[in-house]
Design a protein around this motif. Structure first.
Motif, PDB file in Angstrom:
ATOM      1  N   THR A 218       0.815  -1.225   0.000  1.00  0.00           N
ATOM      2  CA  THR A 218       0.000   0.000   0.000  1.00  0.00           C
ATOM      3  C   THR A 218       0.846   1.270   0.000  1.00  0.00           C
ATOM      4  O   THR A 218       0.292   2.370   0.019  1.00  0.00           O
ATOM      5  CB  THR A 218      -0.915   0.009   1.239  1.00  0.00           C
ATOM      6  OG1 THR A 218      -0.110   0.021   2.430  1.00  0.00           O
ATOM      7  CG2 THR A 218      -1.818  -1.224   1.254  1.00  0.00           C
ATOM      8  N   LEU A 219       2.171   1.112  -0.033  1.00  0.00           N
ATOM      9  CA  LEU A 219       3.036   2.296   0.044  1.00  0.00           C
ATOM     10  C   LEU A 219       2.810   3.243  -1.126  1.00  0.00           C
ATOM     11  O   LEU A 219       2.787   4.466  -0.965  1.00  0.00           O
ATOM     12  CB  LEU A 219       4.504   1.853   0.093  1.00  0.00           C
ATOM     13  CG  LEU A 219       5.538   2.981   0.225  1.00  0.00           C
ATOM     14  CD1 LEU A 219       5.383   3.696   1.561  1.00  0.00           C
ATOM     15  CD2 LEU A 219       6.952   2.438   0.073  1.00  0.00           C
ATOM     16  N   SER A 220       2.634   2.684  -2.312  1.00  0.00           N
ATOM     17  CA  SER A 220       2.481   3.536  -3.499  1.00  0.00           C
ATOM     18  C   SER A 220       1.170   4.297  -3.499  1.00  0.00           C
ATOM     19  O   SER A 220       0.977   5.205  -4.315  1.00  0.00           O
ATOM     20  CB  SER A 220       2.596   2.686  -4.770  1.00  0.00           C
ATOM     21  OG  SER A 220       1.594   1.687  -4.783  1.00  0.00           O
ATOM     22  N   ASP A 221       0.237   3.941  -2.595  1.00  0.00           N
ATOM     23  CA  ASP A 221      -1.030   4.673  -2.508  1.00  0.00           C
ATOM     24  C   ASP A 221      -0.897   5.949  -1.689  1.00  0.00           C
ATOM     25  O   ASP A 221      -1.787   6.816  -1.749  1.00  0.00           O
ATOM     26  CB  ASP A 221      -2.116   3.783  -1.886  1.00  0.00           C
ATOM     27  CG  ASP A 221      -2.416   2.563  -2.747  1.00  0.00           C
ATOM     28  OD1 ASP A 221      -2.259   2.679  -3.984  1.00  0.00           O
ATOM     29  OD2 ASP A 221      -2.790   1.525  -2.192  1.00  0.00           O
ATOM     30  N   LYS A 222       0.170   6.074  -0.931  1.00  0.00           N
ATOM     31  CA  LYS A 222       0.380   7.275  -0.127  1.00  0.00           C
ATOM     32  C   LYS A 222       0.777   8.429  -1.037  1.00  0.00           C
ATOM     33  O   LYS A 222       1.492   8.255  -2.030  1.00  0.00           O
ATOM     34  CB  LYS A 222       1.442   7.018   0.941  1.00  0.00           C
ATOM     35  CG  LYS A 222       1.076   5.901   1.911  1.00  0.00           C
ATOM     36  CD  LYS A 222       2.136   5.708   2.975  1.00  0.00           C
ATOM     37  CE  LYS A 222       1.788   4.539   3.891  1.00  0.00           C
ATOM     38  NZ  LYS A 222       0.543   4.760   4.636  1.00  0.00           N
ATOM     39  N   LYS A 223       0.336   9.601  -0.669  1.00  0.00           N
ATOM     40  CA  LYS A 223       0.492  10.775  -1.530  1.00  0.00           C
ATOM     41  C   LYS A 223       1.953  11.023  -1.911  1.00  0.00           C
ATOM     42  O   LYS A 223       2.278  11.293  -3.073  1.00  0.00           O
ATOM     43  CB  LYS A 223      -0.089  11.997  -0.823  1.00  0.00           C
ATOM     44  CG  LYS A 223      -0.021  13.276  -1.659  1.00  0.00           C
ATOM     45  CD  LYS A 223      -0.670  14.440  -0.927  1.00  0.00           C
ATOM     46  CE  LYS A 223      -0.586  15.713  -1.769  1.00  0.00           C
ATOM     47  NZ  LYS A 223      -1.214  16.873  -1.074  1.00  0.00           N
ATOM     48  N   PHE A 224       2.860  10.931  -0.929  1.00  0.00           N
ATOM     49  CA  PHE A 224       4.264  11.251  -1.190  1.00  0.00           C
ATOM     50  C   PHE A 224       4.894  10.297  -2.194  1.00  0.00           C
ATOM     51  O   PHE A 224       5.787  10.668  -2.949  1.00  0.00           O
ATOM     52  CB  PHE A 224       5.052  11.219   0.125  1.00  0.00           C
ATOM     53  CG  PHE A 224       6.501  11.563  -0.034  1.00  0.00           C
ATOM     54  CD1 PHE A 224       6.931  12.879  -0.095  1.00  0.00           C
ATOM     55  CD2 PHE A 224       7.459  10.554  -0.143  1.00  0.00           C
ATOM     56  CE1 PHE A 224       8.263  13.188  -0.250  1.00  0.00           C
ATOM     57  CE2 PHE A 224       8.794  10.859  -0.300  1.00  0.00           C
ATOM     58  CZ  PHE A 224       9.203  12.188  -0.350  1.00  0.00           C
ATOM     59  N   PHE A 225       4.415   9.033  -2.225  1.00  0.00           N
ATOM     60  CA  PHE A 225       5.064   8.008  -3.044  1.00  0.00           C
ATOM     61  C   PHE A 225       4.338   7.723  -4.351  1.00  0.00           C
ATOM     62  O   PHE A 225       4.750   6.845  -5.096  1.00  0.00           O
ATOM     63  CB  PHE A 225       5.184   6.700  -2.239  1.00  0.00           C
ATOM     64  CG  PHE A 225       6.106   6.801  -1.069  1.00  0.00           C
ATOM     65  CD1 PHE A 225       7.472   6.756  -1.223  1.00  0.00           C
ATOM     66  CD2 PHE A 225       5.587   6.951   0.214  1.00  0.00           C
ATOM     67  CE1 PHE A 225       8.321   6.845  -0.145  1.00  0.00           C
ATOM     68  CE2 PHE A 225       6.420   7.044   1.299  1.00  0.00           C
ATOM     69  CZ  PHE A 225       7.798   7.000   1.129  1.00  0.00           C
ATOM     70  N   ARG A 226       3.265   8.447  -4.616  1.00  0.00           N
ATOM     71  CA  ARG A 226       2.509   8.139  -5.832  1.00  0.00           C
ATOM     72  C   ARG A 226       3.336   8.316  -7.094  1.00  0.00           C
ATOM     73  O   ARG A 226       3.186   7.571  -8.063  1.00  0.00           O
ATOM     74  CB  ARG A 226       1.268   9.029  -5.887  1.00  0.00           C
ATOM     75  CG  ARG A 226       0.174   8.603  -4.911  1.00  0.00           C
ATOM     76  CD  ARG A 226      -0.984   9.582  -4.890  1.00  0.00           C
ATOM     77  NE  ARG A 226      -1.906   9.271  -3.796  1.00  0.00           N
ATOM     78  CZ  ARG A 226      -2.879  10.089  -3.402  1.00  0.00           C
ATOM     79  NH1 ARG A 226      -3.044  11.274  -4.014  1.00  0.00           N
ATOM     80  NH2 ARG A 226      -3.667   9.743  -2.407  1.00  0.00           N
ATOM     81  N   LYS A 227       4.228   9.288  -7.080  1.00  0.00           N
ATOM     82  CA  LYS A 227       5.062   9.522  -8.266  1.00  0.00           C
ATOM     83  C   LYS A 227       6.033   8.366  -8.521  1.00  0.00           C
ATOM     84  O   LYS A 227       6.541   8.217  -9.623  1.00  0.00           O
ATOM     85  CB  LYS A 227       5.834  10.837  -8.118  1.00  0.00           C
ATOM     86  CG  LYS A 227       6.886  10.811  -7.025  1.00  0.00           C
ATOM     87  CD  LYS A 227       7.640  12.125  -6.918  1.00  0.00           C
ATOM     88  CE  LYS A 227       6.761  13.180  -6.273  1.00  0.00           C
ATOM     89  NZ  LYS A 227       7.535  14.437  -6.030  1.00  0.00           N
TER      90      LYS A 227
END
Length: 852
Positions: free
Chosen positions: A169-178
């Motif tokens: 779920t890390l890529s769902d966090k705002k900071f890591f979406r890019k």
């Protein structure tokens, strides 16, 4: 940059790429211990797997296991030869502990005989397992590839590093979406129970040739492909260093080099002394009967393996397969576990050759050890041919450097020539890295990491640094500020410039350095083989006898010194140097220099004139022609973009330096000749660690003042200096002929590992010995020749500088390294010349270093 810090720095860069907020997903996590229901003892090597998947693992030596998956699994199956299978129902998406008691099959329980209340003592005598391993040892040489007159094969070498257990779920966090395209590229099938996010990949395809008479081997690089993080990261240097950690495993060698540590092979000549062997099974593979031979260390603290080897019973006693696991009790930093799997194939003549080698390491960088780095090196051998002679030209002109064409192979080339396949996640690494490299936020992250870790700020064509030399202080210059830098290959691969400017606020003088280097082979001057010409000019201070570090001698931490340290020289030095290295690692150099030395602080130059009256000499000028010869067979480097560091090895390094001073040329005031010889060698001592030994000698011909004599390398800082005499004062001893030996011994925890408390601390023992024998001839003794500069004395007339007499200078130390994994502390003892003023008989010195 320090060689031993490279891996630590790469780890930190990885976590700057994907910050420390990486967390575990809400997966199904199962842990527990597997034991025998009758004996209650833990069972190693038991297979534990999620039913209906390929996700599984074997229990460790203590019977423990750990499995994780994001799949909706509902059952866990545990199986082991000789025991009934056990199946358990799972709770999906939760962490749970399932301890398993395995029940032996009925036919093993029909009869139980109690022979003794004590476990039988293990013995080598009359032990069939030991007799078998001695047969393997006896036949080692004939089972090695070099026993054939001719051998050739292709070798595909794949190195991969991944971040373990990144949250889904890390890529769902705002900071890591890019960074979603990178984070979602996970692999959960290669290593059962691990979710791996590949971040580094290197592939190399080579052709190898060997000839026995006359012995010659040659490796041709056909292709190499490496991820490219951009100019801030030295991709080739990282590849080389990782492969140095994951050295090729030759089980037929007495030692196996992994993680900068020597492990004793289970078929080494002395293996029966250190290992216990057990015949645990017989199997048939391809109509060939094999014996499964298990082994374990006699002393669990020794640097040894645990595992199994499979031996042929065809009279060759060859290894057909090997599973090696690093003994978990040894003193090894940052490595949770490491496994080596070797597979062998049969030649047409019935003998076996290595067909595949897989080395897997789990680097624990978090307290719970669930995260961190996971490294895999896989080597596949194909097109194997023996007794097939090639023309003499095939074995000539070994190229150490990778050809430019091999670095630019097409995707079609790799599809056709890989001897193995990439996983789905691995196949995306190159493209993902290219995308990352073009992201401004990623480039800024690497830029910050370079400043923090390497001390240089990169401006593409020019680097500013090093940061640790920006500020220093001493008794002569007071507070000293320095700023400088160097050009990079981004500007030119032929032209290189390096410079700095410095100002002392006490002596109110500007200093500086400038060099211009021209590469004659159109390669970086930091890459092997070097071939360049350099012109340089430098005006700065230095302490006579202190070991200089080119343009990095100004270091804030080295500003703290014991005793009196106010005797300096102002040096104005002009140099012209030529360096040429050859592929066989022989090199030579020529140099021309003009050096003007002026005393500073409390140092002075005084002699007697023709009338017998004292006179002050303001400066000393010399003009020199220098020549150096160096031979370092099979030398390897960690080669960065703008530096290179020698990798320690068992091969000796020989050097010979000649220096001729010429009078009346460029202002030179003296004629003299200096000859210096040196041999460096690392001795690997198996279970006793290793020892670095340096033997050197020097001879001076001619009558010269004391600044031109051999002034021995003294150290008055509180840091332990391996290459200097740590309890000798600056300018304390001079000689015009000498011999010296330095021994630096690392026991690698051999003794401490047998003491429970010290074993837990993972401390390691060190010892050193340093000795100099030499003297001063009558022709260079200022008390016999008043026209020579008089040796300096204190304000009260007490001597400061001495000629080394018949008694050698000797010091030694015992120490502890690996304190907090980075610190070495030595208790140093000086044994001779204890009546000299202001000398220390004892001292405690520290050194910060990194090692596995």
């Amino acid at each position: 940059m320090d060689f031993k810090n490279i891996c630590k720095k790469f780890f930190l860069i990885c976590f700057l790429i994907l910050p420390a907020s990486v967390i575990l997903a809400q997966n199904t996590i199962v842990t527990g211990t597997v034991t025998d229901a009758v004996t209650k003892k833990p069972l190693p090597f038991v297979t534990v797997a999620f039913t209906g998947t390929t996700i599984g693992a074997n229990t460790d030596n203590d019977g423990r296991y750990n499995l994780t998956t994001a799949k909706p699994v509902t059952q866990l199956k545990v199986s082991f030869l000789g025991y009934k299978d056990a199946v358990f129902t799972l709770k999906v998406g939760t962490a749970q502990v399932i301890n398993v008691r395995m029940i032996p099959v009925a036919n093993q329980l029909e009869e139980v005989k109690v022979l003794s209340g004590k476990k039988p003592k293990y013995r080598n005598k009359d032990n069939p397992a030991v007799e078998l391993i001695r047969k393997v040892i006896e036949n080692k040489e004939k089972n090695r590839p070099t026993s054939y007159p001719y051998v050739e094969y292709k070798e595909y070498d794949k190195m991969q590093f991944s971040i373990a257990n990144v949250s889904s779920t890390l890529s769902d966090k705002k900071f890591f979406r890019k960074y979603k395209f990178v984070i979602d590229n996970r692999d959960s099938t290669t290593i059962p129970g691990k979710s791996l996010l590949p971040i580094f990949l290197d592939e190399k395809l080579t052709q190898y040739y060997y000839r026995k008479e006359p012995e010659k081997e040659k490796t041709i690089t056909l292709g190499q492909k490496t991820v490219n993080f951009g100019g801030a990261v030295d991709n080739q240097g990282l590849t080389f260093y990782f492969k140095h950690l994951y050295y090729k495993v030759d089980i037929y060698s007495n030692v196996v080099f992994l993680m900068t540590t020597n492990f004793l092979s289970p078929i080494a000549n002395s293996a029966p002394t250190f290992y216990k062997f057990f015949i645990t099974d017989t199997v048939v593979v391809n109509n060939q009967k094999l014996v499964e031979l298990s082994f374990t260390p006699r002393n669990t603290a020794d640097v040894l393996f645990v595992g199994k080897i499979y031996i042929t019973l065809d009279g060759n006693y060859a290894v057909e397969k090997a599973d090696l696991t690093i003994n978990k009790n040894i003193n090894l930093n940052f490595v949770n576990s490491m496994n080596v799997n070797l597979e062998f194939e049969q030649n047409p003549d019935g003998r076996y050759h290595l067909s595949k080698s897989t080395t897997i390491a789990d680097f624990g960088l978090t307290q719970n050890r669930k995260g961190g780095l996971f490294g895999i090196r896989e080597i596949v051998y194909g097109n194997y041919a023996v007794n097939k002679p090639q023309p003499d030209t095939t074995y000539r002109n070994q190229e150490d450097a990778v050809p430019e064409a091999a670095m630019n192979r097409s995707d079609d080339f790799w599809k056709q020539n890989r001897l193995d396949t990439l996983t789905t996640a691995e196949s995306k690494v190159y493209k993902n890295t290219d995308s990352l490299r073009n992201m401004p936020s990623f480039r800024r992250t690497l830029d910050i990491a370079t400043v923090l870790l390497a001390g240089y700020k990169d401006f593409k064509w020019f680097e500013v640094g090093p940061a640790n030399a920006f500020y220093s202080f001493n008794a002569v210059e007071g507070f000293k500020f320095r700023l400088g830098g160097r050009t990079t290959p981004e500007l030119s691969k032929r032209y290189y410039f390096e410079t700095y400017g410095a100002y002392g606020f006490k002596d109110e003088k500007w200093k500086g350095f400038f060099s211009a280097t021209y590469s004659l082979n159109n390669k970086s001057i930091y890459k092997f083989p070097q071939n360049y010409i350099r012109a340089s000019a430098q005006y700065d201070t230095h302490i006579p006898g202190a070991l200089l570090q080119f343009v990095q001698e100004d270091n804030f931490l080295l500003s703290f010194k014991r005793g009196e340290s106010d005797k300096y020289l102002y040096d104005l030095n002009y140099r012209l140097d030529y360096v040429h290295e050859y592929q066989n690692h022989f090199s030579y150099s020529f140099g021309l220099s003009r050096l003007n030395q002026a005393p500073a602080g409390s140092l002075y130059f005084i002699n007697q004139n023709s009338n017998g009256l004292p006179q002050t000499i303001h400066s000393l000028t010399t003009a020199d022609i220098t020549m150096g010869l160096r031979y370092a067979p099979n030398e390897q480097f960690y080669q960065g973009k703008i530096y290179r560091i020698q990798v320690p090895s068992k091969n000796p390094v020989y050097s010979l330096d000649y220096d001729a001073g010429i009078k009346n040329i460029f202002g030179g005031e003296y004629n003299y000749q200096k000859l210096h010889e040196r041999i460096d060698k690392r001795f690997y001592l198996s279970q006793l660690g290793w020892s670095d030994v340096t033997v050197e000698a020097g001879q001076l011909h001619g009558q010269v003042p004391y600044p031109l004599l051999n002034i021995f390398r003294a150290n008055q800082t509180y840091a332990y200096d391996i290459y200097s005499y740590n309890l000798m004062n600056f300018l304390e001893f001079v000689a015009d002929h000498y011999e010296a030996i330095d021994i630096d011994q690392h026991f690698n925890g051999f003794f401490f590992n047998k003491i429970p408390l010290l074993k837990k601390l993972k401390w390691r023992e060190t010892a050193s010995f340093k000795g100099i024998w030499g003297g001063l001839s009558n022709g260079n003794n200022p008390s016999l020749h008043p026209a020579l500069y008089q040796f300096p004395v204190t304000a009260t007339g007490a001597p400061i500088t001495y000629a080394l007499g018949k008694t050698p200078y000797v010091e030694g130390s015992v120490g502890i390294e690996n304190i907090f994994k980075f610190v070495r502390v030595d208790l140093v003892r000086r044994f001779t010349y204890l009546n000299n003023p202001e000398v220390a008989k004892w001292g405690i010195r520290t050194l910060v270093q990194f090692d596995f």
